[in-house]
Every structure is written in C-alpha cells, then in structure tokens.
Design a protein around this motif. Structure first.
Motif, short mmCIF file in Angstrom:
data_model
loop_
_atom_site.label_atom_id
_atom_site.label_comp_id
_atom_site.label_asym_id
_atom_site.label_seq_id
_atom_site.Cartn_x
_atom_site.Cartn_y
_atom_site.Cartn_z
N TYR B 35 0.85 -1.18 0.00
CA TYR B 35 0.00 0.00 0.00
C TYR B 35 0.88 1.24 0.00
O TYR B 35 2.00 1.22 0.52
CB TYR B 35 -0.87 0.07 1.26
CG TYR B 35 -1.99 -0.92 1.33
CD1 TYR B 35 -1.81 -2.19 1.86
CD2 TYR B 35 -3.28 -0.58 0.89
CE1 TYR B 35 -2.85 -3.09 1.94
CE2 TYR B 35 -4.33 -1.47 0.97
CZ TYR B 35 -4.11 -2.72 1.49
OH TYR B 35 -5.15 -3.61 1.58
N GLN B 37 0.67 5.25 1.31
CA GLN B 37 -0.09 6.23 2.08
C GLN B 37 0.51 7.60 1.83
O GLN B 37 1.68 7.84 2.13
CB GLN B 37 -0.08 5.92 3.57
CG GLN B 37 -1.00 6.84 4.37
CD GLN B 37 -1.13 6.42 5.82
OE1 GLN B 37 -0.14 6.13 6.48
NE2 GLN B 37 -2.36 6.40 6.33
N LEU B 43 -4.82 5.88 2.01
CA LEU B 43 -4.13 4.61 1.83
C LEU B 43 -4.64 3.92 0.57
O LEU B 43 -5.83 3.63 0.46
CB LEU B 43 -4.39 3.73 3.05
CG LEU B 43 -3.51 2.52 3.27
CD1 LEU B 43 -2.10 2.94 3.64
CD2 LEU B 43 -4.08 1.66 4.39
N ILE B 45 -4.13 0.74 -2.30
CA ILE B 45 -3.47 -0.52 -2.61
C ILE B 45 -2.70 -0.40 -3.92
O ILE B 45 -3.14 0.27 -4.85
CB ILE B 45 -4.48 -1.69 -2.68
CG1 ILE B 45 -3.74 -3.03 -2.75
CG2 ILE B 45 -5.45 -1.51 -3.83
CD1 ILE B 45 -4.63 -4.22 -2.52
N PHE B 90 3.39 0.70 2.97
CA PHE B 90 3.07 -0.35 3.94
C PHE B 90 2.93 -1.69 3.24
O PHE B 90 2.28 -1.81 2.20
CB PHE B 90 1.74 -0.04 4.65
CG PHE B 90 1.83 1.06 5.65
CD1 PHE B 90 1.43 2.35 5.31
CD2 PHE B 90 2.31 0.83 6.93
CE1 PHE B 90 1.51 3.38 6.24
CE2 PHE B 90 2.40 1.86 7.86
CZ PHE B 90 1.99 3.13 7.51
N PHE B 107 -0.64 -5.35 9.14
CA PHE B 107 0.26 -4.39 8.52
C PHE B 107 1.65 -4.37 9.15
O PHE B 107 1.80 -4.60 10.35
CB PHE B 107 -0.32 -2.98 8.63
CG PHE B 107 -1.40 -2.71 7.62
CD1 PHE B 107 -2.68 -3.18 7.81
CD2 PHE B 107 -1.12 -2.00 6.47
CE1 PHE B 107 -3.68 -2.95 6.87
CE2 PHE B 107 -2.11 -1.75 5.53
CZ PHE B 107 -3.39 -2.23 5.73
#
Lengths: 112, 116
Positions: B35, B37, B43, B45, B90, B107
């Motif tokens: 991901y 951010q 956030l 994908i 992430f 996560f």
C-alpha cells in the motif's frame, strides 16, 4: 476509486467522553472493517462486521452497519488518551480477487 | 517475533535513483500486499500476491515492480524515483481466503520514503 469516506475528518474530545466516527461507502460489500493507526505506525485491525450483521461489540468498541444507507459507525466509549489515533474504515467486496478499500480516515484526539 | 516486518524504516534518496523495500511475514499467510499512504493519510493498494502469484495490480507506474520469492516475502523495487513517490509504503498480509472473501489484514510498520 475511493470507496469509504469517514466523517468527521478530525475529532477532538475530552478523556472519558464517547467518540463516534462514521463511514459511508458506495458499492455492495461482503464485510466492513475498522482499523486504527497510531502516529508513525502501521494499521491495526480493530473489528470486522459482515454485511448480514447490524451491530458488533468488542470491549469499548461498538460498530453498526446499515447496508441500506451504505454506512457504518464506530463508537468508542469512555475514551482514553491512548485512543488518540487515526481510524479508518475499509470495505471488502465479493469478487474472488477482492481487495479491501480504505477510507480517508478520522483523526481522533483525546484531550486529558 | 514481529509478525510483518519491513526494511528499511526510513529511506531518503535522490531523484532518479533505484531503491528496494523488503517485507517479510512470519504469520504463515498466503496473501501479501503493498500500500502507499500519501501525506493526507489516504491509503491506496498497489499490488497483491497470493502464493507468489500476482493477483492485484492497480494503476501503478511500471517503475514499481513487486517481487515475491516465496509466500513469506514480498519486495518492492522502484526505478527512477520521482518526487511524487515520496510517501509511506506499507506491506500487509492476510490469511487464506474463504470462498474468495478478503479477511483481516496485518500491517507492517511502514517505510517512509523521501525523494529529494
């Protein structure tokens, strides 16, 4: 496209008060999840509610889901300083290659 | 006994460079994700692998290339870094799907990438 939108974007309350955050989404879902993100950290799963459920509890957390209105709420009761974080809703669809789509988050601040 | 780990935690680099971020999970999960951010905390994908097979590939520039050597590892390589790549990345993993339903995601701590 972004699925979930949280409301409010930011919330500041006194310790001990209840905090309510709302999430609206656009398409049909299999389940809806809430995550917490502390500053500088990864997201942590809090609670999952399935599309056939209307309410779920976990400790001080209460989640409701209204599929007719395509909305969910997260209630944190008796807030504590440690609840200060960003809270995200995430929706999961039905397809086999489904993914969860995160909302924009609510930044919650608890004043001592 | 960290569940999902990423390295490095911070990455500062010049525009045009190539860099990699590594991710490992010891949860025995089949599916892993990357991901991004942005500065507004949104956030998004980027990729998902299930048992080393790419299953989700969002509209991401092909300068980004994921690689999964085994189901416990998912690395992200970025070529020709641009200013707009600055973000927190992430990694996440999730247990096997049941009837195609996505389950809870776990996560990593994130990698803050700053492109100068």
């Amino acid at each position: 496209s972004q699925q979930g939108e949280e409301d409010p974007q930011a919330l500041s309350i006194q310790e001990g008060e209840n905090a309510t955050m709302n999430c609206s989404y656009k398409t049909s879902i299999n389940n809806l999840q809430w995550y917490r993100q502390n500053s500088g950290r990864g997201l942590v799963h809090l609670i999952l509610i399935r599309s056939n459920e209307r309410e779920k509890h976990s400790g001080r957390l209460r989640v409701t889901l209204d599929t007719s209105k395509k909305s969910s709420s997260l209630l944190i009761t008796a807030s504590r300083a440690a609840d200060t974080a960003s809270y995200f809703c995430a929706t999961a669809g039905y397809s086999s290659a489904s993914k969860i789509i995160f909302g924009s988050g609510t930044r919650l601040s608890i004043r001592p | 006994d960290t569940a999902v780990s990423q390295t490095p935690k911070y990455l500062v680099t010049q525009m045009g460079n190539d860099k990699s971020i590594k991710c490992e999970q010891n949860l025995g999960h089949d599916t892993m994700y990357w991901y991004k951010q942005d500065s507004k905390k949104f956030l998004k994908i980027m990729f998902s692998y299930n048992n080393k097979e790419l299953i989700i590939n969002e509209t991401v520039p092909n300068r980004f290339s994921p690689k999964s050597p085994d189901k416990a590892h998912l690395n992200l390589h970025i070529n020709s870094l641009e200013l707009g790549d600055s973000a927190v990345y992430f990694c996440a993993s999730s247990p096997p799907w049941t009837s195609g339903r996505v389950t809870v995601q776990y996560f990593g701590p994130g990698t803050r990438l700053t492109v100068l």
